[in-house]
Design an enzyme around this catalytic site. Sequence first.
Site, short mmCIF file in Angstrom:
data_model
loop_
_atom_site.label_atom_id
_atom_site.label_comp_id
_atom_site.label_asym_id
_atom_site.label_seq_id
_atom_site.Cartn_x
_atom_site.Cartn_y
_atom_site.Cartn_z
N LYS A 53 2.17 3.06 -7.80
CA LYS A 53 2.53 1.67 -8.10
C LYS A 53 3.10 1.50 -9.52
O LYS A 53 3.91 0.63 -9.77
CB LYS A 53 1.31 0.76 -7.91
CG LYS A 53 0.76 0.76 -6.48
CD LYS A 53 1.62 -0.05 -5.54
CE LYS A 53 1.03 -0.11 -4.14
NZ LYS A 53 1.90 -0.77 -3.16
N GLU A 105 0.61 -9.98 -6.64
CA GLU A 105 -0.41 -9.96 -5.60
C GLU A 105 -0.98 -8.55 -5.56
O GLU A 105 -0.31 -7.61 -5.99
CB GLU A 105 0.20 -10.31 -4.24
CG GLU A 105 0.87 -9.14 -3.48
CD GLU A 105 2.04 -8.49 -4.21
OE1 GLU A 105 2.71 -9.18 -4.98
OE2 GLU A 105 2.27 -7.28 -4.01
N SER A 140 -0.25 9.19 -2.18
CA SER A 140 0.20 8.02 -2.96
C SER A 140 -0.79 7.61 -4.04
O SER A 140 -0.41 6.97 -5.02
CB SER A 140 0.48 6.85 -2.03
OG SER A 140 -0.64 6.57 -1.23
C1 LIG Z 1 -2.66 4.29 -3.15
C2 LIG Z 1 -1.85 3.41 -2.28
N1 LIG Z 1 -1.03 3.96 -1.37
C3 LIG Z 1 -0.28 3.20 -0.55
C4 LIG Z 1 -0.33 1.82 -0.60
C5 LIG Z 1 0.51 1.04 0.34
O1 LIG Z 1 1.61 0.44 -0.25
P1 LIG Z 1 3.07 0.95 -0.04
O2 LIG Z 1 3.30 1.03 1.45
O3 LIG Z 1 3.90 -0.08 -0.70
O4 LIG Z 1 3.22 2.29 -0.68
C6 LIG Z 1 -1.16 1.20 -1.54
C7 LIG Z 1 -1.21 -0.27 -1.65
O5 LIG Z 1 -2.02 -0.84 -2.29
C8 LIG Z 1 -1.93 2.02 -2.41
O6 LIG Z 1 -2.75 1.49 -3.32
#
Ligand SMILES: Cc1ncc(COP(=O)(O)O)c(C=O)c1O
Length: 400
Positions: A89, A111, A377
């Site tokens: 993020k 948000e 992620s």
């Molecule tokens: C660690 C992590 N991965 C994935 C996501 C999902 O979001 P996005 O699909 O935008 O990557 C989030 C959302 O809060 C997250 O905190």
Amino acid sequence: MNYQVDEKGYYGRFGGAYIPEILHKCVEDLQRSYLRVLESESFREEYRTLLRDYAGRPSPLYFARRLSERYGCRIYLKREDLNHTGAHKINNTIGQILIARRMGKTRIIAETGAGQHGVATATVCALMNMPCVVYMGQTDVERQQANVRKMEMLGATVVPVTSGNMTLKDATNEAIRDWCCHPADTFYIIGSTVGPHPYPDMVARLQSVISEEIRVQLQEKEGRDYPDYLMACVGGGSNAAGTVYHYLDDERVKIVLAEAGGEGLLSGRSAATIQLGREGIIHGARTLVMQTEDGQIEEPYSISAGLDYPGIGPLHANLAQTGRAKVLAVNDDEALRGAFELTRLEGIIPALESAHVLGALPRMEFRPSDVVVLTVSGRGDKDMDTYLACMDRPEIAGNL
Ligand SMILES: Cc1ncc(COP(=O)(O)O)c(C=O)c1O
């Protein structure tokens, strides 16, 4: 085929900007400015420097030997969990706050679901000395306490939202309401590839540093700059967009996305928007939306606060509809098993969101020569209570 946004803000049938009158001016200003800012030398220099020296990029591309042995292929993990603040993020919030400053905005709102985007926004607001208000559903405030405390320590005001099922959709509604009341001075830092044009494209571009690095790192490690498979979880879609961005038109690369199946597609408790959604409008974009027969938005459910969203980025709706991406709905239990498997095989505790793409691995059929890049992620610190509650469930934490 062109999978990128067109000049009107659409990806095939999806996208656009469906917004209240009061926001027209600020969204149009952003539409007019974002590419000029993103392409300016001063922005690029500041953004690159902060990504490197502040966020810690490039994130490593790690060859996961034991996980590869288990699945009979060559799996590399793109370690977004190692970024400052623990997820992908921050790539986006650094970029958006630099755009906000160049547009003369003085107040930031956001948000958040899992709290990762909220923490990443509060972090860059501390860095840039800007006031920050983060909207977060009450359900998520309770299940992601560690992140709420971090945002507060960073100086942000966290506003718990008690409408709907008190999760990400409701937090987004409230942030849009705030934006409507303060359109002139406030910049809304959206945390995913959702919202009215230009947000999906702007966020995808800011996250595209992920695939830019994958190219270079794969060339070094494998002697070719593309994998056979790219895999990522998808909530609104930002880490997935970043992972696939530079490979969208490269048909040698298969794209596999994991969305949150919750307790199962037919259980009535799911957040698998691509499987269950129909075309509609949510938070300013035409996309796939989980909705009732008469068009009311359905309450989504996932064990993971970051995937618990009834919409999906228009880029991803188009990738799914054109068949460019294969989308799997991964249930809570499969994700939990994936998280324990990664932890025990590689010593990496992933975020519950990332656990969903790990939970997709047992459904894949790989060849031994296949090169797979899977994006982790985020890290699992915020999810420890959920994980620890599974320690005495051998079907999740055992049999490894
Ligand atoms: C660690 C992590 N991965 C994935 C996501 C999902 O979001 P996005 O699909 O935008 O990557 C989030 C959302 O809060 C997250 O905190």
